[in-house]
Design a protein around this motif. Structure first.
Motif, PDB file in Angstrom:
ATOM      1  N   ASN A 298       0.833  -1.215   0.000  1.00 21.54           N
ATOM      2  CA  ASN A 298       0.000   0.000   0.000  1.00 21.54           C
ATOM      3  C   ASN A 298       0.861   1.256   0.000  1.00 21.54           C
ATOM      4  O   ASN A 298       0.577   2.227  -0.704  1.00 21.54           O
ATOM      5  CB  ASN A 298      -0.911   0.014   1.226  1.00 21.54           C
ATOM      6  N   VAL A 301       2.188   1.902  -3.371  1.00 26.55           N
ATOM      7  CA  VAL A 301       1.117   2.380  -4.258  1.00 26.55           C
ATOM      8  C   VAL A 301       0.885   3.868  -4.036  1.00 26.55           C
ATOM      9  O   VAL A 301       0.780   4.652  -4.983  1.00 26.55           O
ATOM     10  CB  VAL A 301      -0.195   1.590  -4.016  1.00 26.55           C
ATOM     11  N   GLU A 337      -7.951  -5.279  -3.270  1.00 26.49           N
ATOM     12  CA  GLU A 337      -8.098  -3.870  -3.649  1.00 26.49           C
ATOM     13  C   GLU A 337      -6.759  -3.295  -4.125  1.00 26.49           C
ATOM     14  O   GLU A 337      -6.695  -2.571  -5.126  1.00 26.49           O
ATOM     15  CB  GLU A 337      -8.623  -3.063  -2.465  1.00 26.49           C
ATOM     16  N   THR A 338      -5.667  -3.632  -3.432  1.00 25.31           N
ATOM     17  CA  THR A 338      -4.336  -3.134  -3.806  1.00 25.31           C
ATOM     18  C   THR A 338      -3.920  -3.677  -5.174  1.00 25.31           C
ATOM     19  O   THR A 338      -3.412  -2.926  -6.024  1.00 25.31           O
ATOM     20  CB  THR A 338      -3.303  -3.543  -2.739  1.00 25.31           C
ATOM     21  N   GLN A 341      -5.666  -1.897  -7.948  1.00 22.50           N
ATOM     22  CA  GLN A 341      -5.084  -0.580  -8.237  1.00 22.50           C
ATOM     23  C   GLN A 341      -3.782  -0.700  -9.041  1.00 22.50           C
ATOM     24  O   GLN A 341      -3.536   0.072  -9.973  1.00 22.50           O
ATOM     25  CB  GLN A 341      -4.818   0.162  -6.925  1.00 22.50           C
ATOM     26  N   GLN A 345      -3.149   0.455 -13.021  1.00 25.22           N
ATOM     27  CA  GLN A 345      -2.056   1.375 -13.380  1.00 25.22           C
ATOM     28  C   GLN A 345      -1.194   0.796 -14.494  1.00 25.22           C
ATOM     29  O   GLN A 345      -0.677   1.524 -15.341  1.00 25.22           O
ATOM     30  CB  GLN A 345      -1.197   1.662 -12.131  1.00 25.22           C
ATOM     31  N   TYR A 356     -10.865  -6.814  -8.580  1.00 23.84           N
ATOM     32  CA  TYR A 356     -11.927  -5.899  -8.158  1.00 23.84           C
ATOM     33  C   TYR A 356     -13.177  -6.679  -7.748  1.00 23.84           C
ATOM     34  O   TYR A 356     -13.805  -6.386  -6.722  1.00 23.84           O
ATOM     35  CB  TYR A 356     -12.265  -4.926  -9.274  1.00 23.84           C
TER      36      TYR A 356
END
Length: 658
Positions: A298, A301, A337-338, A341, A345, A356
């Motif tokens: 995290n 990120v 979730e991480t 993301q 990207q 997701y």
């Protein structure tokens, strides 16, 4: 970075030395003892020490204790050994086997009527249930454990349960409630000076504040919560090192890193999280290790270092995807979730969509699991009760048919009588309420008259007019006219304010200035006064009850300053305590309450107006959620000598618009 890690590893080797010496001593004792029961106790003791240093070694000693317990056929020690193994499994993320062992231990303790250990294992069961998202049953077990500890008057262990209830509320994002439980537990542990629990509670309170900073939209509050969290974490860390709790130190470093990440101090967060990884590997604390990996992911990120983030996020994903480690629901959800993301990207849309969808499933399960479980339980209970009712109805069907007419008639009579009773009850209640309101109004009017008479004290009026007359007779008509004008204005203000419940603070200050000036004149400048105003208060908009302090100022002058030989000083301050309350304080440097009582042969020097003010506060506070509080106390110096009296009003912050 390498320098810090190397330095940290050197510290760890020194850190574990004291604990290893203790383990060596216990091993020597283990070899010497011939008592099987004592041998089991020593093995469990060694296992407890290794929990903070090395999970595998701790598990090894616990399993040996279990084997000896079975050989001895000692059911209580079997339960204790299973409970210890269950705790280690929990730390390693093996929640299902841990829960099985806890349940087996609980069954033994319950049969043996061992309330203390039974409550302890219920608390352990709740840990697993909380991690799995089964919050309702977790809370039930914690409440049951707390009731047992309270019955045993075991505050120390009750505090550990309060700590776990706090952690449960953190899990469901009710952080204010969590902090309340943590502080209650901390108060007990500070009294006992039990450092392991104190440091753990500091970490937990820090976690609650850190999570509040995560969810808080207001930037100022976010910073404030993060700073609060940092204070608690940095208080916990030296204690963990002092007591050689290596595992707890890893947890603390993990949370400090997470908090710095939320504060956008990414490099600092990285340093602490990497230190946490090293300790978790050394102690084999897999739960904390994978949390550290996830928080590193995290952190990277947030700092747009997606390749580094992917490396650590994959470690967590691989652990539960290959069944190497059983993660909690929340950690799995966060990991998906991480990864979503990161892959978004990197434009890897297929992988992003997969993570997701998994994230949404787990997120929904976190919030819906209690609801589904509650509905199922209610449904089963309802169906059972319904079936029982049907059986009873079938058995009594004949009797019911025979009595049906009688019951119908009785029902009509009962309904009629009930209606009459209800009607007359309503009438009586309405009359009672009306009578009570009239009495309250009469009391209010009576108090207003008494208050007005107390404000218009004949001695004060006579002495003030005599002093003004003295100015005129001494050929000082300007001074006399000035004070006469103040006297007339004060009388007008008192008459106006006696008819209303609240006035702006600036009007109250105005009347106090007139009153104090006339009292100074009356007592020939025997005292000075000072009015302190907090700039945060909107004096023209904020409302308070009028003439609250005047009786206490009169007492301060007549019974405190007048008998004193030194120069008198009265401080009147209006301070904003918080968003809801104002502190209205009157402070004098007179002889105090106790000395006044001596001078007056133990008779109370509180005036009638003081008593009226207290009665008035009772009326003002009636049916109000936010109440006015009054405190009158003496103030003392370092030598415990009385130096006057402080009268303090805490008044709700009310504005004209409310």
């Amino acid at each position: 970075m390498k320098f810090y890690v190397s330095l940290f590893l050197i510290f760890l080797s020194f850190f574990a030395t004291a604990q290893i010496k203790k383990i060596d001593s216990l091993n020597i004792e283990l070899e010497k003892t011939t008592d099987p029961a004592k041998k089991i106790d020593i093995l469990l003791n060694i296992s407890d020490i290794y929990v903070r240093l090395n999970q595998d070694s701790s598990l090894n000693y616990s399993q040996k204790a279990l084997t000896y317990s079975f050989e001895l056929k000692d059911t209580v020690r079997i339960a204790l050994s299973k409970q210890r193994i269950g705790k280690i499994y929990c730390s390693q993320g093996k929640y299902k086997p841990a829960l099985t062992l806890f349940n087996e231990s609980a069954k033994i303790f319950k049969i043996k009527n061992d309330s203390l250990n039974y409550a302890g294992v219920l608390s352990d069961i709740s840990n697993v249930q909380t991690i799995e998202g089964n919050y309702k049953n977790a809370l039930k077990n914690l409440i049951k454990a707390r009731q047992i500890f309270r019955k045993l008057n075991d505050k120390f262990t009750e505090a550990s349960v309060l700590n776990k209830i706090g952690s449960l509320y953190v899990s469901i994002n009710q952080h204010d409630k969590a902090i309340g439980y943590y502080n209650y537990a901390l108060e007990i542990m500070l009294e006992k000076d039990f450092k392991p629990a104190i440091s753990a509670l500091y970490i937990n309170i820090g976690n609650a504040y850190s999570n509040m900073s995560k969810s808080e939209i207001n930037k100022t509050k976010k910073v404030s919560f993060s700073k609060q969290a940092e204070i608690y974490y940095l208080n916990a860390l030296p204690i963990k090192r002092e007591i050689n709790d290596l595992k707890g130190e890893g947890t603390c470093l993990l949370n400090i890193g997470l908090n710095y990440s939320r504060m956008q101090k990414y490099k600092l967060a990285e340093e602490y999280l990497l230190q946490a990884v090293e300790i978790c590997k050394k102690t084999n604390s897999l739960t904390e290790l994978y949390k550290s990996y996830q928080n590193l992911a995290n952190n990277y990120v947030y700092n747009n270092e997606f390749s580094k983030a992917l490396k650590f996020a994959k470690k967590v994903f691989h652990a539960y995807e290959t069944d190497q480690f059983e993660l909690g629901v929340k950690l799995k959800s966060e990991n998906h979730e991480t990864l979503f993301q990161i892959y978004m990207q990197q434009n890897k849309n297929k992988k992003a969509i997969f993570h997701y969808e998994e994230y949404i499933k787990l997120k929904d399960s976190i919030y819906n699991i209690d609801l589904v479980k509650s509905v199922n339980e209610l449904e089963i209970k309802f169906q059972t009760e319904l079936k029982e009712q049907e059986n009873k109805l079938l058995q009594k069907e004949n009797d019911i048919q025979k009595l049906q007419i009688q019951k119908s008639n009785i029902r009509v009579y009962v309904l009629f009588i009930s209606f009459l009773l209800a009607f007359f009850s309503i009438i009586i209640i309405l009359l009672f309420i009306r009578q009570r309101r009239l009495k309250t109004r009469q009391k209010t009017v009576l108090l207003e008259k008494k208050l007005l008479r107390s404000q218009m004290n004949p001695h004060f009026i006579f002495n003030s007019l005599t002093a003004i007359q003295s100015f005129i007779l001494k050929s000082k008509p300007d001074e006399g006219a000035k004070y006469l004008s103040k006297f007339a204005t004060l009388i007008r203000i008192v008459l106006e304010h006696s008819r209303i419940e609240y006035v702006p603070v600036e009007k109250e200050i105005e009347s106090l200035k007139y009153y104090m000036d006339l009292q100074k004149l009356r007592y020939e400048n025997q005292f000075q006064y000072e009015i302190i105003q907090d700039e945060r208060i909107q004096f023209d908009n904020c409302l308070i009850p009028p003439m609250l302090a005047q009786p206490f100022i009169e007492n301060a002058i007549e019974h405190g300053i007048a008998p004193s030989k030194k120069d008198g000083l009265i401080k009147i301050s209006f301070l904003k305590k918080d968003d809801k309350m104002i502190e209205f304080k009157v402070e004098d440097n007179g002889v105090g309450i106790s000395n006044t009582s001596i001078n007056r042969n133990n008779e109370s020097h509180h005036s009638l107006a003081t008593q009226i003010t207290k009665e008035r506060l009772e009326l003002l506070n009636r049916n109000k959620k936010d109440k006015i509080f009054l405190e009158v106390k003496e103030k003392s110096n370092k030598n415990n000598e009385v130096e006057g009296v402080i009268t303090l009003f805490c008044i709700p912050y009310i504005t004209r618009n409310e």
